[in-house]
Design an enzyme around this catalytic site. Structure first.
Site, short mmCIF file in Angstrom:
data_model
loop_
_atom_site.label_atom_id
_atom_site.label_comp_id
_atom_site.label_asym_id
_atom_site.label_seq_id
_atom_site.Cartn_x
_atom_site.Cartn_y
_atom_site.Cartn_z
N PRO A 1 -3.07 -0.54 3.63
CG PRO A 1 -4.84 -2.07 3.80
CD PRO A 1 -4.48 -0.65 4.00
CD GLU A 2 -2.12 1.26 -2.63
OE1 GLU A 2 -1.30 1.13 -3.55
OE2 GLU A 2 -2.97 2.17 -2.60
CE LYS B 1 -3.33 -4.26 -3.19
NZ LYS B 1 -4.56 -3.95 -3.95
NE ARG C 1 -11.63 0.45 -3.84
CZ ARG C 1 -10.43 0.02 -3.48
NH1 ARG C 1 -9.90 -1.03 -4.03
NH2 ARG C 1 -9.77 0.65 -2.55
#
Length: 268
Positions: A2-3, A52, A257
DNA sequence: TCCTTATGTACAA
DNA sequence: TGTACCTAAGGAC
Protein backbone atom coordinates in the site's frame (compact mmCIF):
# COMPACT_ATOMS: atom_id res chain seq x y z
CA UNK A 1 1.63 -3.14 -1.29
CA UNK A 2 0.00 0.00 0.00
CA UNK A 3 1.61 3.16 -1.30
CA UNK A 4 -0.43 5.79 -3.11
CA UNK A 5 -0.39 4.05 -6.47
CA UNK A 6 -2.05 0.97 -4.90
CA UNK A 7 -4.86 3.06 -3.47
CA UNK A 8 -5.58 4.88 -6.72
CA UNK A 9 -5.62 1.55 -8.50
CA UNK A 10 -8.04 0.19 -5.90
CA UNK A 11 -10.34 3.19 -6.39
CA UNK A 12 -10.55 2.38 -10.06
CA UNK A 13 -10.86 -1.39 -9.54
CA UNK A 14 -13.70 -0.97 -6.99
CA UNK A 15 -15.44 1.30 -9.50
CA UNK A 16 -14.96 -1.11 -12.40
CA UNK A 17 -16.64 -3.97 -10.59
CA UNK A 18 -19.23 -2.24 -8.43
CA UNK A 19 -19.98 1.29 -9.62
CA UNK A 20 -23.65 1.68 -10.51
CA UNK A 21 -24.59 -1.53 -8.70
CA UNK A 22 -26.12 -2.00 -5.26
CA UNK A 23 -23.92 -4.69 -3.72
CA UNK A 24 -24.59 -6.68 -0.60
CA UNK A 25 -22.40 -5.13 2.09
CA UNK A 26 -21.21 -7.29 4.97
CA UNK A 27 -18.52 -7.47 7.63
CA UNK A 28 -17.87 -11.17 8.26
CA UNK A 29 -15.18 -10.30 10.80
CA UNK A 30 -17.69 -8.15 12.68
CA UNK A 31 -15.96 -4.87 13.38
CA UNK A 32 -17.85 -3.01 10.65
CA UNK A 33 -21.19 -4.82 11.01
CA UNK A 34 -23.36 -1.88 12.09
CA UNK A 35 -22.21 0.36 9.27
CA UNK A 36 -22.37 -2.49 6.78
CA UNK A 37 -26.03 -3.02 7.67
CA UNK A 38 -26.72 0.65 6.90
CA UNK A 39 -25.03 0.39 3.50
CA UNK A 40 -26.35 -3.02 2.47
CA UNK A 41 -28.16 -2.66 -0.85
CA UNK A 42 -27.14 1.00 -1.40
CA UNK A 43 -25.69 2.00 -4.76
CA UNK A 44 -21.94 2.55 -5.03
CA UNK A 45 -21.89 5.87 -6.87
CA UNK A 46 -18.21 6.89 -6.88
CA UNK A 47 -14.76 6.09 -5.58
CA UNK A 48 -11.82 8.36 -4.86
CA UNK A 49 -8.24 8.26 -3.56
CA UNK A 50 -6.07 10.87 -1.88
CA UNK A 51 -2.63 9.65 -0.94
CA UNK A 52 -3.07 6.37 0.91
CA UNK A 53 -6.71 7.08 1.77
CA UNK A 54 -9.51 5.39 -0.16
CA UNK A 55 -13.10 6.62 -0.24
CA UNK A 56 -16.08 4.58 -1.42
CA UNK A 57 -19.15 6.75 -2.06
CA UNK A 58 -22.61 5.25 -1.51
CA UNK A 59 -25.93 6.88 -2.49
CA UNK A 60 -24.18 10.26 -2.95
CA UNK A 61 -24.12 11.02 0.79
CA UNK A 62 -22.25 8.28 2.63
CA UNK A 63 -18.56 7.53 2.42
CA UNK A 64 -16.57 4.56 3.58
CA UNK A 65 -13.13 5.79 4.56
CA UNK A 66 -10.47 3.10 4.19
CA UNK A 67 -6.80 3.18 5.11
CA UNK A 68 -4.87 -0.06 4.64
CA UNK A 69 -2.09 0.76 7.06
CA UNK A 70 0.83 -1.59 6.89
CA UNK A 71 -1.11 -4.86 6.76
CA UNK A 72 -4.35 -4.10 4.98
CA UNK A 73 -5.13 -6.06 1.85
CA UNK A 74 -7.87 -6.04 -0.77
CA UNK A 75 -8.76 -9.07 -2.88
CA UNK A 76 -11.19 -9.07 -5.81
CA UNK A 77 -12.84 -12.17 -7.18
CA UNK A 78 -15.65 -13.46 -9.35
CA UNK A 79 -18.93 -14.51 -7.71
CA UNK A 80 -19.68 -16.52 -5.70
CA UNK A 81 -17.72 -15.19 -2.71
CA UNK A 82 -16.20 -17.93 -0.54
CA UNK A 83 -16.90 -18.23 3.21
CA UNK A 84 -14.56 -16.18 5.39
CA UNK A 85 -14.09 -14.90 8.93
CA UNK A 86 -11.27 -12.37 8.70
CA UNK A 87 -12.86 -9.97 6.20
CA UNK A 88 -13.66 -6.51 7.58
CA UNK A 89 -15.66 -5.35 4.60
CA UNK A 90 -17.10 -7.41 1.75
CA UNK A 91 -19.01 -6.07 -1.24
CA UNK A 92 -20.72 -8.66 -3.39
CA UNK A 93 -22.94 -8.30 -6.46
CA UNK A 94 -24.10 -10.82 -9.04
CA UNK A 95 -20.73 -10.97 -10.80
CA UNK A 96 -18.02 -9.96 -8.32
CA UNK A 97 -16.94 -9.73 -4.73
CA UNK A 98 -14.21 -7.74 -3.02
CA UNK A 99 -12.74 -8.41 0.43
CA UNK A 100 -10.93 -5.94 2.68
CA UNK A 101 -8.72 -7.43 5.41
CA UNK A 102 -6.64 -5.89 8.17
CA UNK A 103 -7.13 -2.17 7.49
CA UNK A 104 -6.07 0.48 9.97
CA UNK A 105 -9.24 2.40 9.15
CA UNK A 106 -12.61 1.33 7.81
CA UNK A 107 -15.28 3.79 8.88
CA UNK A 108 -18.55 5.24 7.68
CA UNK A 109 -18.12 9.03 7.46
CA UNK A 110 -20.00 12.11 6.28
CA UNK A 111 -19.00 14.51 3.55
CA UNK A 112 -17.71 17.00 6.14
CA UNK A 113 -15.54 14.34 7.75
CA UNK A 114 -14.17 13.45 4.34
CA UNK A 115 -13.27 17.09 3.71
CA UNK A 116 -11.38 17.08 7.02
CA UNK A 117 -9.29 14.15 5.81
CA UNK A 118 -8.40 15.97 2.59
CA UNK A 119 -7.50 19.07 4.59
CA UNK A 120 -4.88 17.32 6.65
CA UNK A 121 -3.20 15.74 3.60
CA UNK A 122 -0.61 17.34 1.37
CA UNK A 123 -0.80 17.35 -2.44
CA UNK A 124 -0.93 13.93 -4.10
CA UNK A 125 1.16 13.53 -7.28
CA UNK A 126 -1.61 11.30 -8.68
CA UNK A 127 -4.39 13.87 -8.27
CA UNK A 128 -5.27 16.53 -10.84
CA UNK A 129 -5.81 19.12 -8.08
CA UNK A 130 -2.28 18.72 -6.66
CA UNK A 131 -0.12 21.82 -6.24
CA UNK A 132 3.57 20.87 -5.93
CA UNK A 133 4.43 24.39 -4.75
CA UNK A 134 2.38 23.83 -1.60
CA UNK A 135 4.61 20.86 -0.80
CA UNK A 136 7.77 22.82 -1.59
CA UNK A 137 6.76 25.63 0.74
CA UNK A 138 6.89 23.15 3.63
CA UNK A 139 9.99 21.34 2.42
CA UNK A 140 11.98 24.53 1.89
CA UNK A 141 11.25 25.81 5.41
CA UNK A 142 12.14 22.62 7.24
CA UNK A 143 15.31 21.50 8.97
CA UNK A 144 14.00 17.92 8.85
CA UNK A 145 15.69 15.50 6.45
CA UNK A 146 14.23 15.19 2.97
CA UNK A 147 13.84 11.45 3.61
CA UNK A 148 11.49 12.13 6.54
CA UNK A 149 9.64 14.93 4.73
CA UNK A 150 8.82 12.69 1.76
CA UNK A 151 7.13 10.27 4.17
CA UNK A 152 5.14 13.02 5.90
CA UNK A 153 1.62 12.83 4.46
CA UNK A 154 0.92 16.43 5.45
CA UNK A 155 3.76 17.49 3.15
CA UNK A 156 3.12 15.17 0.21
CA UNK A 157 0.46 12.45 0.13
CA UNK A 158 0.95 8.96 -1.25
CA UNK A 159 4.72 8.52 -1.10
CA UNK A 160 5.76 5.55 1.04
CA UNK A 161 9.02 3.85 1.91
CA UNK A 162 9.63 2.44 -1.58
CA UNK A 163 9.00 5.59 -3.63
CA UNK A 164 10.87 7.65 -1.03
CA UNK A 165 14.02 5.58 -1.35
CA UNK A 166 13.78 5.23 -5.11
CA UNK A 167 13.09 8.84 -6.05
CA UNK A 168 15.97 10.06 -3.89
CA UNK A 169 18.27 7.57 -5.59
CA UNK A 170 17.09 8.56 -9.07
CA UNK A 171 17.97 12.18 -8.33
CA UNK A 172 21.24 11.53 -6.54
CA UNK A 173 19.96 13.21 -3.40
CA UNK A 174 21.47 12.35 -0.01
CA UNK A 175 18.49 11.28 2.13
CA UNK A 176 19.91 13.12 5.16
CA UNK A 177 19.93 16.54 3.50
CA UNK A 178 17.65 19.06 5.18
CA UNK A 179 14.50 20.04 3.34
CA UNK A 180 15.57 23.67 3.35
CA UNK A 181 18.62 22.73 1.26
CA UNK A 182 16.52 21.27 -1.56
CA UNK A 183 16.48 23.75 -4.46
CA UNK A 184 13.30 24.62 -6.37
CA UNK A 185 14.73 22.91 -9.46
CA UNK A 186 15.45 19.74 -7.51
CA UNK A 187 11.94 19.71 -6.06
CA UNK A 188 10.38 20.25 -9.49
CA UNK A 189 12.37 17.31 -10.86
CA UNK A 190 11.50 15.05 -7.91
CA UNK A 191 7.81 15.93 -8.18
CA UNK A 192 7.68 15.37 -11.95
CA UNK A 193 9.42 12.04 -11.51
CA UNK A 194 6.96 10.96 -8.80
CA UNK A 195 4.04 11.83 -11.08
CA UNK A 196 5.50 9.64 -13.79
CA UNK A 197 6.60 6.75 -11.56
CA UNK A 198 3.36 6.61 -9.60
CA UNK A 199 1.19 6.78 -12.75
CA UNK A 200 3.10 3.83 -14.09
CA UNK A 201 2.63 2.19 -10.69
CA UNK A 202 -1.15 2.55 -11.03
CA UNK A 203 -1.07 1.16 -14.58
CA UNK A 204 1.04 -1.88 -13.71
CA UNK A 205 -0.13 -2.29 -10.11
CA UNK A 206 3.48 -2.53 -8.94
CA UNK A 207 6.49 -0.30 -8.36
CA UNK A 208 9.17 -0.22 -11.05
CA UNK A 209 11.78 2.50 -10.90
CA UNK A 210 14.76 1.15 -12.83
CA UNK A 211 15.49 3.01 -16.08
CA UNK A 212 15.58 0.79 -19.20
CA UNK A 213 19.36 1.17 -19.56
CA UNK A 214 19.88 -0.08 -16.00
CA UNK A 215 17.67 -3.16 -16.05
CA UNK A 216 19.37 -6.49 -15.34
CA UNK A 217 18.77 -7.42 -19.00
CA UNK A 218 20.56 -4.29 -20.23
CA UNK A 219 23.40 -4.89 -17.77
CA UNK A 220 23.65 -8.59 -18.71
CA UNK A 221 22.52 -9.87 -15.30
CA UNK A 222 19.68 -12.16 -14.20
CA UNK A 223 16.53 -10.22 -13.22
CA UNK A 224 15.69 -9.87 -9.54
CA UNK A 225 12.02 -9.24 -8.91
CA UNK A 226 11.61 -8.00 -5.36
CA UNK A 227 8.86 -8.70 -2.83
CA UNK A 228 6.83 -5.66 -3.85
CA UNK A 229 6.61 -7.13 -7.36
CA UNK A 230 8.83 -4.78 -9.35
CA UNK A 231 12.40 -3.77 -10.08
CA UNK A 232 14.02 -1.09 -7.93
CA UNK A 233 17.43 0.48 -7.33
CA UNK A 234 17.81 0.46 -3.56
CA UNK A 235 14.67 -0.52 -1.61
CA UNK A 236 15.38 -3.68 0.42
CA UNK A 237 18.65 -4.18 -1.43
CA UNK A 238 20.91 -3.58 1.56
CA UNK A 239 24.41 -5.09 1.13
CA UNK A 240 23.72 -5.82 -2.56
CA UNK A 241 25.87 -3.98 -5.11
CA UNK A 242 24.44 -0.72 -6.48
CA UNK A 243 23.19 -1.17 -10.06
CA UNK A 244 25.11 1.94 -11.12
CA UNK A 245 28.38 2.13 -9.22
CA UNK A 246 28.69 -1.38 -7.78
CA UNK A 247 29.14 -0.03 -4.25
CA UNK A 248 27.22 -1.51 -1.35
CA UNK A 249 23.64 -0.33 -0.73
CA UNK A 250 23.22 0.81 2.86
CA UNK A 251 20.30 0.72 5.24
CA UNK A 252 19.57 2.60 8.44
CA UNK A 253 16.61 3.34 10.67
CA UNK A 254 15.04 6.75 10.16
CA UNK A 255 11.83 7.77 11.93
CA UNK A 256 11.00 4.14 12.77
CA UNK A 257 11.33 3.01 9.15
CA UNK A 258 14.10 1.39 7.14
CA UNK A 259 15.89 3.75 4.82
CA UNK A 260 17.88 2.42 1.86
CA UNK A 261 20.38 4.38 -0.20
CA UNK A 262 23.67 4.29 -2.07
CA UNK A 263 26.11 6.59 -0.29
CA UNK A 264 28.33 6.84 -3.37
CA UNK A 265 25.58 7.79 -5.84
CA UNK A 266 23.66 10.02 -3.42
CA UNK A 267 26.07 12.68 -2.22
CA UNK A 268 24.25 15.70 -3.65
C1' DT B 1 4.92 -24.25 15.36
C1' DC B 2 7.03 -20.17 16.56
C1' DC B 3 9.43 -15.93 15.32
C1' DT B 4 10.32 -12.08 12.38
C1' DT B 5 9.08 -8.84 9.19
C1' DA B 6 6.32 -5.70 6.27
C1' DT B 7 5.03 -0.67 1.02
C1' DG B 8 1.54 2.82 7.86
C1' DT B 9 -0.11 5.80 11.35
C1' DA B 10 -1.53 7.54 15.94
C1' DC B 11 -0.70 8.40 20.46
C1' DA B 12 1.85 8.74 24.95
C1' DA B 13 5.80 10.28 27.42
C1' DT C 1 11.39 7.85 20.71
C1' DG C 2 8.79 3.95 21.85
C1' DT C 3 4.69 1.30 21.51
C1' DA C 4 0.30 -0.36 19.98
C1' DC C 5 -2.69 -2.01 16.33
C1' DC C 6 -4.39 -4.81 12.24
C1' DT C 7 -2.87 -9.72 8.99
C1' DA C 8 -0.17 -12.96 6.38
C1' DA C 9 3.96 -14.84 4.47
C1' DG C 10 8.43 -16.73 4.89
C1' DG C 11 12.10 -18.73 7.43
C1' DA C 12 14.02 -21.05 11.36
C1' DC C 13 13.34 -24.92 14.22
Amino acid sequence: MPEGHTIHRLASDYADRFSGTAPRVTSPQGKFSDAAALLDGAELTRTEAHGKHLFLGFRDTDWVHIHLGLFGKVAFGDAPAPPTDTVRLRLANDTSYVDLRGPTTCALITDAEKVAVHDRLGPDPLRADADPRAAYRRVSRSRTTIAALLMDQKVIAGVGNVYRAEVLFRHGIDPYRAGRDITPAEWDAVWADLVELMREGVRNNRIDTVRPEHTPEAMGRPPRVDDHGGEVYVYRRATLPCRLCGGEIRTAGLAARNLFWCPACQQG
